[in-house]
Each structure stands twice: as C-alpha cells, then as structure tokens.
Enzyme design. Structure first.
Site, PDB file in Angstrom:
ATOM      1  N   ASP A 155     -32.023  34.010 -71.735  1.00 49.26           N
ATOM      2  CA  ASP A 155     -33.226  34.008 -70.887  1.00 49.26           C
ATOM      3  C   ASP A 155     -32.783  34.348 -69.463  1.00 49.26           C
ATOM      4  O   ASP A 155     -32.233  33.490 -68.756  1.00 49.26           O
ATOM      5  CB  ASP A 155     -33.906  32.634 -70.919  1.00 49.26           C
ATOM      6  CG  ASP A 155     -34.586  32.339 -72.253  1.00 49.26           C
ATOM      7  OD1 ASP A 155     -34.127  32.867 -73.283  1.00 49.26           O
ATOM      8  OD2 ASP A 155     -35.563  31.564 -72.269  1.00 49.26           O
ATOM      9  N   LYS A 218     -41.225  36.265 -70.266  1.00 48.36           N
ATOM     10  CA  LYS A 218     -41.450  34.826 -70.148  1.00 48.36           C
ATOM     11  C   LYS A 218     -42.058  34.529 -68.783  1.00 48.36           C
ATOM     12  O   LYS A 218     -41.682  35.146 -67.794  1.00 48.36           O
ATOM     13  CB  LYS A 218     -40.085  34.132 -70.335  1.00 48.36           C
ATOM     14  CG  LYS A 218     -40.061  32.625 -70.154  1.00 48.36           C
ATOM     15  CD  LYS A 218     -38.650  32.098 -70.455  1.00 48.36           C
ATOM     16  CE  LYS A 218     -38.468  30.666 -69.989  1.00 48.36           C
ATOM     17  NZ  LYS A 218     -37.092  30.179 -70.218  1.00 48.36           N
ATOM     18  N   LYS A 254     -43.316  34.402 -74.009  1.00 53.43           N
ATOM     19  CA  LYS A 254     -42.909  32.993 -73.926  1.00 53.43           C
ATOM     20  C   LYS A 254     -43.456  32.338 -72.666  1.00 53.43           C
ATOM     21  O   LYS A 254     -42.951  32.569 -71.577  1.00 53.43           O
ATOM     22  CB  LYS A 254     -41.371  32.879 -73.945  1.00 53.43           C
ATOM     23  CG  LYS A 254     -40.867  31.421 -73.823  1.00 53.43           C
ATOM     24  CD  LYS A 254     -39.352  31.351 -73.901  1.00 53.43           C
ATOM     25  CE  LYS A 254     -38.852  29.942 -73.592  1.00 53.43           C
ATOM     26  NZ  LYS A 254     -37.370  29.841 -73.678  1.00 53.43           N
TER      27      LYS A 254
END
Length: 318
Positions: A155, A218, A254
């Site tokens: 991430d 995300k 996400k």
C-alpha cells in the site's frame, strides 16, 4: 487475486478534461446512504461477505511481534467457530482478505501466518507512510525491503504535493517506479483524499494512479483528519469505471480510515454493488481497510445467532 493492471501511457488530455459535478456527487452519495439495508439472515450473509474483504490492520507506534501475531490469528479465524457452525458456514473458509502492517513488522506477520498454516497475504504500507514526505530513493527502498520480507501486497502513498500542484507527469513517473519496485506484489495506491482539496483533484489523481499501473486505489491512510467518505468514494469508483470502459482493465477499490461499524460495511458493499456491479464484490477487487470493524461485525453475527448482544468477555479481541 485478479489480473494485474498493466497501466497505460499517461494521457494528459484525458486528465485535463476532467470536471466533477460537486452537487451531483453529494446527491448520489446521499442516495446510497439512504438505501434500506438487508435484515436478518440476509444481513448476516452480507456481513460475512464484508469480513472476507477486510484488510485487518495494525499501524501503531507500539506494534510488537506479539500483537501482530494476535492480529494474524484473528485474521485466520475472524468469526468464532461456534457462531459460523450455527449458520452452517464453518466449512466455508471464512477469513479476512489480508493482514496489513508496517514494513518492519512484515516478517513477523509472515512468520505467524506460516505457523498457522495460512496462505493469507501480508500487505505492507510503504513509501514514507503516512505523509510520503521522504526522499524518493528511500521510499523505493522501503517497497523493496517489504517485498523481500514476504509482503505480497504493498500500500503506497502518493506524494500529495505533486497532485496539489498539478504535476501529473511527475506523479505518474513516481508511481511507475513504485510499481516496478513491487515486482510480483500487487500495488494499492493511497490517494489521501482528505488532503487533495477537490473532487476534481481526487478524480485526476485516481486516473493517473491507474494509468501508472495501480492494482487498487485506496482513499486514505487513516491518519488524515478526513478519511473514507461516501462522496469521495463515488468519485473514485466512477474513475475506476471510466478506466475500465477505456482499457478493459479492472482496478480494485479500498476505502480506509474511520470504518468502524457493521452498518458502515453494509453501505460500502451497497455502493460497490450499485456503482461497479457484483464482479467488484470480491476481495481481489474490493477491500475494507479497518482495525476495529471486525469486532462490531462479530458482535452483530453473535446477535443474529443468539438473539442478544454478547457481554464484553464473550468475544475474543479483534
């Protein structure tokens, strides 16, 4: 996981034409939040679906090998076995989607999951999380080290300065380098939407991240003052849809930060189903970044099975 997003050449013309209708986005987000949510056994089924999409996360300064170990055990058995048995779901291999930790804790998580005989992926935040304000070389090295320690998902955080000043070419090139450093690991790109200023900026950053080869986009690090909100999600999933229509490559989504209740998770699933369809309701294209959400979901499942809420000591810590 689904097929990788190979990315594409940076299309600045597409980026420059982006305009987001602020009021229309707010109205759409309100519509989704106003939907009636499933009840009884249907709600229980949706909650178990939500569990399988959670990236169970610990990103604290006081993380230790032991609390990472506990997190990993919870990820492999997120809902108490007797509760699943009552629902005839005990043999359906219900686990969370992944465990998410800091780079220095990746080896601990990999070791714990291996000892538990689990193939759950370990996700690591990287690239100077949460602010992304470190030198490019150290951000790249952080990705490589996390992958070397066994992380199969990374991430990354974008450099917000580049997005805020419209340096899309520079942002694209940075993300391409992160993608290369990830190797076989899937890359989720955190936009930190609370720091991007406008919906138009969020949409442009989403597009550039996908063009650069992000497998997921995300919302947030969870450390900003504004994290995952439904209006921002509408903007990001519309960008995912437009990118898919143009390239036929599916990119995951996400939301993270501030997602704490079972009801929240049901609204997020509703948003995905309505905006992107059932294909995106899978852990390879949808994740919920959360640390406390699972505890409330398990509480609601307990209530569904037993007709009452559990006492504090009746459920293991999430």
């Amino acid at each position: 996981m689904s097929a990788r997003n190979p990315g594409m050449q940076l299309d600045l013309e597409w980026v420059s034409k982006v305009r987001v209708n602020h009021q229309a986005v707010l109205k759409r987000a309100q519509q989704i939040q106003a939907r009636k949510l499933a009840k009884k056994q249907w709600q229980a089924a949706w909650l178990l679906k939500a569990v399988t999409c959670i990236d169970l996360t610990t990103l604290a300064g006081d993380d230790t090998p032991s609390n990472v170990h506990r997190l990993c055990l919870k990820a492999t058995q997120p809902i108490r076995h007797d509760l699943l048995k009552s629902m005839d779901m005990h043999d359906k291999d219900i686990t969370t989607a992944a465990v998410c930790v800091y780079p220095a804790r990746v080896a601990d998580a990999v070791k714990s999951l291996k000892a538990a005989n689990s193939s759950l992926p370990v996700a690591s935040v990287a690239t100077g999380f949460p602010a992304g304000q470190t030198h490019l070389q150290s951000r790249l090295e952080e990705v490589r080290l996390a992958v070397a320690d066994g992380a199969s998902e990374i991430d990354i955080v974008i450099n917000r300065m580049l997005a805020l000043t419209g340096q899309w070419e520079a942002l694209y090139q940075e993300i391409r380098q992160f993608r290369e450093a990830c190797g076989e690991a899937h890359m989720k790109t955190i936009l930190a939407v609370g720091e991007l200023g406008t919906f138009t900026n969020v949409y442009k950053a989403s597009l550039v991240a996908m063009m650069a080869g992000s497998d997921f986009i995300k919302t947030s690090t969870g450390k900003e003052s504004v994290n995952a909100t439904y209006p921002v999600a509408v903007v990001m999933v519309r960008a995912i849809r437009d990118y898919f229509m143009r390239t036929r490559h599916k990119v995951g989504f996400k939301p993270a930060g501030g997602i704490r209740t079972a009801k929240d998770s049901l609204v997020w699933l509703t948003l995905m189903k309505e905006e992107l369809g059932d294909e995106w309701l899978r852990p390879d294209l949808f994740r919920l970044g959360a640390s406390t959400l699972l505890a409330d979901i398990e509480r609601q499942v307990y209530h569904y099975v037993n007709g009452r809420y559990p006492a504090y000591h009746e459920l293991p810590l999430a």
